[in-house]
Write a protein that holds these residues in place. Sequence first.
Motif, PDB file in Angstrom:
ATOM      1  N   SER A 180       0.803  -1.228   0.000  1.00 40.70           N
ATOM      2  CA  SER A 180       0.000   0.000   0.000  1.00 40.70           C
ATOM      3  C   SER A 180       0.831   1.270   0.000  1.00 40.70           C
ATOM      4  CB  SER A 180      -0.947   0.001   1.204  1.00 40.70           C
ATOM      5  OG  SER A 180      -1.892  -1.021   1.077  1.00 40.70           O
ATOM      6  N   GLU A 181       1.862   1.324   0.818  1.00 34.65           N
ATOM      7  CA  GLU A 181       2.666   2.550   0.898  1.00 34.65           C
ATOM      8  C   GLU A 181       3.290   2.885  -0.451  1.00 34.65           C
ATOM      9  OE1 GLU A 181       6.356   4.583   3.359  1.00 34.65           O
ATOM     10  OE2 GLU A 181       5.727   2.554   3.885  1.00 34.65           O
ATOM     11  N   ALA A 182       3.772   1.874  -1.157  1.00 35.31           N
ATOM     12  CA  ALA A 182       4.359   2.111  -2.475  1.00 35.31           C
ATOM     13  C   ALA A 182       3.303   2.614  -3.455  1.00 35.31           C
ATOM     14  CB  ALA A 182       5.024   0.844  -2.993  1.00 35.31           C
ATOM     15  N   LYS A 183       2.087   2.071  -3.373  1.00 36.23           N
ATOM     16  CA  LYS A 183       1.005   2.509  -4.254  1.00 36.23           C
ATOM     17  C   LYS A 183       0.636   3.965  -3.986  1.00 36.23           C
ATOM     18  CE  LYS A 183      -1.168  -1.995  -4.814  1.00 36.23           C
ATOM     19  NZ  LYS A 183      -2.434  -2.730  -4.652  1.00 36.23           N
ATOM     20  N   ILE A 184       0.610   4.327  -2.718  1.00 39.62           N
ATOM     21  CA  ILE A 184       0.263   5.709  -2.369  1.00 39.62           C
ATOM     22  C   ILE A 184       1.330   6.678  -2.885  1.00 39.62           C
ATOM     23  CG2 ILE A 184       0.048   7.322  -0.432  1.00 39.62           C
ATOM     24  CD1 ILE A 184      -1.490   5.038   1.009  1.00 39.62           C
ATOM     25  N   TRP A 185       2.605   6.390  -2.610  1.00 37.08           N
ATOM     26  CA  TRP A 185       3.658   7.300  -3.067  1.00 37.08           C
ATOM     27  C   TRP A 185       3.764   7.319  -4.581  1.00 37.08           C
ATOM     28  CZ3 TRP A 185       4.512  11.070  -0.189  1.00 37.08           C
ATOM     29  CH2 TRP A 185       4.486  10.940   1.196  1.00 37.08           C
ATOM     30  N   LEU A 186       3.442   6.205  -5.238  1.00 36.10           N
ATOM     31  CA  LEU A 186       3.399   6.193  -6.698  1.00 36.10           C
ATOM     32  C   LEU A 186       2.296   7.132  -7.177  1.00 36.10           C
ATOM     33  CD1 LEU A 186       4.359   5.097  -9.424  1.00 36.10           C
ATOM     34  CD2 LEU A 186       2.772   3.166  -9.096  1.00 36.10           C
TER      35      LEU A 186
ATOM     36  N   ASP B 227      -3.365   8.305 -13.876  1.00 36.27           N
ATOM     37  CA  ASP B 227      -2.488   7.255 -13.353  1.00 36.27           C
ATOM     38  C   ASP B 227      -2.430   7.320 -11.824  1.00 36.27           C
ATOM     39  OD1 ASP B 227      -1.852   6.245 -15.881  1.00 36.27           O
ATOM     40  OD2 ASP B 227      -0.096   7.543 -16.087  1.00 36.27           O
ATOM     41  N   ALA B 228      -2.400   8.540 -11.289  1.00 36.66           N
ATOM     42  CA  ALA B 228      -2.370   8.713  -9.832  1.00 36.66           C
ATOM     43  C   ALA B 228      -3.620   8.119  -9.198  1.00 36.66           C
ATOM     44  CB  ALA B 228      -2.244  10.198  -9.477  1.00 36.66           C
ATOM     45  N   LEU B 229      -4.763   8.447  -9.753  1.00 40.32           N
ATOM     46  CA  LEU B 229      -6.025   7.934  -9.206  1.00 40.32           C
ATOM     47  C   LEU B 229      -6.110   6.420  -9.346  1.00 40.32           C
ATOM     48  CD1 LEU B 229      -8.404  10.742 -10.481  1.00 40.32           C
ATOM     49  CD2 LEU B 229      -7.691  10.326  -8.107  1.00 40.32           C
ATOM     50  N   ALA B 230      -5.606   5.891 -10.445  1.00 37.66           N
ATOM     51  CA  ALA B 230      -5.620   4.442 -10.643  1.00 37.66           C
ATOM     52  C   ALA B 230      -4.757   3.747  -9.598  1.00 37.66           C
ATOM     53  CB  ALA B 230      -5.144   4.097 -12.054  1.00 37.66           C
TER      54      ALA B 230
ATOM     55  N   THR C 238      -6.180   1.236  -6.018  1.00 35.03           N
ATOM     56  CA  THR C 238      -5.841  -0.165  -5.752  1.00 35.03           C
ATOM     57  C   THR C 238      -5.385  -0.410  -4.321  1.00 35.03           C
ATOM     58  OG1 THR C 238      -3.539   0.088  -6.478  1.00 35.03           O
ATOM     59  CG2 THR C 238      -5.176  -0.498  -8.167  1.00 35.03           C
ATOM     60  N   VAL C 239      -5.306   0.643  -3.519  1.00 31.90           N
ATOM     61  CA  VAL C 239      -4.903   0.490  -2.119  1.00 31.90           C
ATOM     62  C   VAL C 239      -6.065  -0.128  -1.358  1.00 31.90           C
ATOM     63  CG1 VAL C 239      -4.171   1.708  -0.028  1.00 31.90           C
ATOM     64  CG2 VAL C 239      -3.302   2.434  -2.264  1.00 31.90           C
ATOM     65  N   ARG C 240      -5.803  -1.214  -0.679  1.00 29.10           N
ATOM     66  CA  ARG C 240      -6.878  -1.923   0.034  1.00 29.10           C
ATOM     67  C   ARG C 240      -7.462  -1.106   1.173  1.00 29.10           C
ATOM     68  NH1 ARG C 240      -4.391  -7.936   0.324  1.00 29.10           N
ATOM     69  NH2 ARG C 240      -4.777  -8.457  -1.838  1.00 29.10           N
ATOM     70  N   ASP C 241      -6.622  -0.420   1.917  1.00 29.16           N
ATOM     71  CA  ASP C 241      -7.070   0.366   3.060  1.00 29.16           C
ATOM     72  C   ASP C 241      -7.498   1.745   2.552  1.00 29.16           C
ATOM     73  OD1 ASP C 241      -7.462   1.862   5.341  1.00 29.16           O
ATOM     74  OD2 ASP C 241      -5.570   1.298   6.288  1.00 29.16           O
ATOM     75  N   LYS C 242      -8.789   1.920   2.371  1.00 29.82           N
ATOM     76  CA  LYS C 242      -9.308   3.176   1.811  1.00 29.82           C
ATOM     77  C   LYS C 242      -9.015   4.370   2.707  1.00 29.82           C
ATOM     78  CE  LYS C 242     -10.493   1.311  -1.889  1.00 29.82           C
ATOM     79  NZ  LYS C 242      -9.521   1.366  -2.954  1.00 29.82           N
ATOM     80  N   ASN C 243      -8.896   4.143   4.013  1.00 29.04           N
ATOM     81  CA  ASN C 243      -8.539   5.242   4.903  1.00 29.04           C
ATOM     82  C   ASN C 243      -7.175   5.808   4.531  1.00 29.04           C
ATOM     83  OD1 ASN C 243     -10.910   4.850   6.284  1.00 29.04           O
ATOM     84  ND2 ASN C 243      -9.960   3.683   7.932  1.00 29.04           N
ATOM     85  N   MET C 244      -6.267   4.919   4.116  1.00 32.47           N
ATOM     86  CA  MET C 244      -4.919   5.361   3.757  1.00 32.47           C
ATOM     87  C   MET C 244      -4.899   6.160   2.459  1.00 32.47           C
ATOM     88  SD  MET C 244      -2.442   2.129   4.595  1.00 32.47           S
ATOM     89  CE  MET C 244      -1.000   2.965   3.938  1.00 32.47           C
ATOM     90  N   SER C 245      -5.742   5.800   1.526  1.00 30.11           N
ATOM     91  CA  SER C 245      -5.667   6.420   0.203  1.00 30.11           C
ATOM     92  C   SER C 245      -6.627   7.576  -0.017  1.00 30.11           C
ATOM     93  CB  SER C 245      -5.909   5.364  -0.872  1.00 30.11           C
ATOM     94  OG  SER C 245      -7.232   4.888  -0.809  1.00 30.11           O
ATOM     95  N   LEU C 246      -7.641   7.689   0.806  1.00 30.03           N
ATOM     96  CA  LEU C 246      -8.692   8.675   0.553  1.00 30.03           C
ATOM     97  C   LEU C 246      -8.172  10.113   0.542  1.00 30.03           C
ATOM     98  CD1 LEU C 246     -11.683   8.924  -0.059  1.00 30.03           C
ATOM     99  CD2 LEU C 246     -12.118   9.036   2.393  1.00 30.03           C
ATOM    100  N   ALA C 247      -7.386  10.487   1.519  1.00 32.61           N
ATOM    101  CA  ALA C 247      -6.893  11.865   1.575  1.00 32.61           C
ATOM    102  C   ALA C 247      -6.024  12.193   0.361  1.00 32.61           C
ATOM    103  CB  ALA C 247      -6.120  12.098   2.859  1.00 32.61           C
ATOM    104  N   TRP C 248      -5.171  11.240  -0.025  1.00 35.61           N
ATOM    105  CA  TRP C 248      -4.319  11.482  -1.207  1.00 35.61           C
ATOM    106  C   TRP C 248      -5.155  11.519  -2.476  1.00 35.61           C
ATOM    107  CZ3 TRP C 248      -0.005  13.830  -0.819  1.00 35.61           C
ATOM    108  CH2 TRP C 248       0.799  13.652   0.307  1.00 35.61           C
TER     109      TRP C 248
END
Length: 164
Positions: free
Chosen positions: A40-46, A58-61, A65-75
């Motif tokens: 997940s961390e790599a997906k977020i920073w990507l 590409d960023a949104l895609a 794919t991050v499983r933990d939506k809490n982690m990806s929602l703000a980004w």
Amino acid sequence: MIRCHSLSIPNTGKVLLFARRSEGAIAQLQDTLKLDPDFSEAKIWLGVAYAETGRYDDALASLATVRDKNMSLAWTGYVYAKAGRRAAAGQVLLELEQMKASGPLSALCVYLGLGEKDKAFAALEQACETHSVAMTSLKVNPAYDSIRSDSRCAQLLRRVQLAP
């Protein structure tokens, strides 16, 4: 499957991103995800690196794919804001508000993308008070570029001992 340690391979991509070498960061983070496609961390920073190069789809895609939506929602909100999709970024803010556990600090990325400096600084003040890890990249994370010229940022950098 090789599991990437959170302090090794993905940090190379993050360091490249923070050094404003977004294309190198993208390549490194893609390599990381070849080793561990679920990291997940790599997906977020990507996603952030893609956003910094204007590759918003590409960023949104990547973030989707991050499983933990809490982690990806703000980004995701940050990317929407950077892409000029203010209504979508506003929807993310509403979702974050409904997730009371996330707190105002989670909205920081969205505020930065939207240029809402006062709200961003309020969240940063909370991050400073709670000794949040978000403060460690204040001086280098490209997401903070829009507020670095503000005197409040200089004051925060001094408080967390990242500036003379």
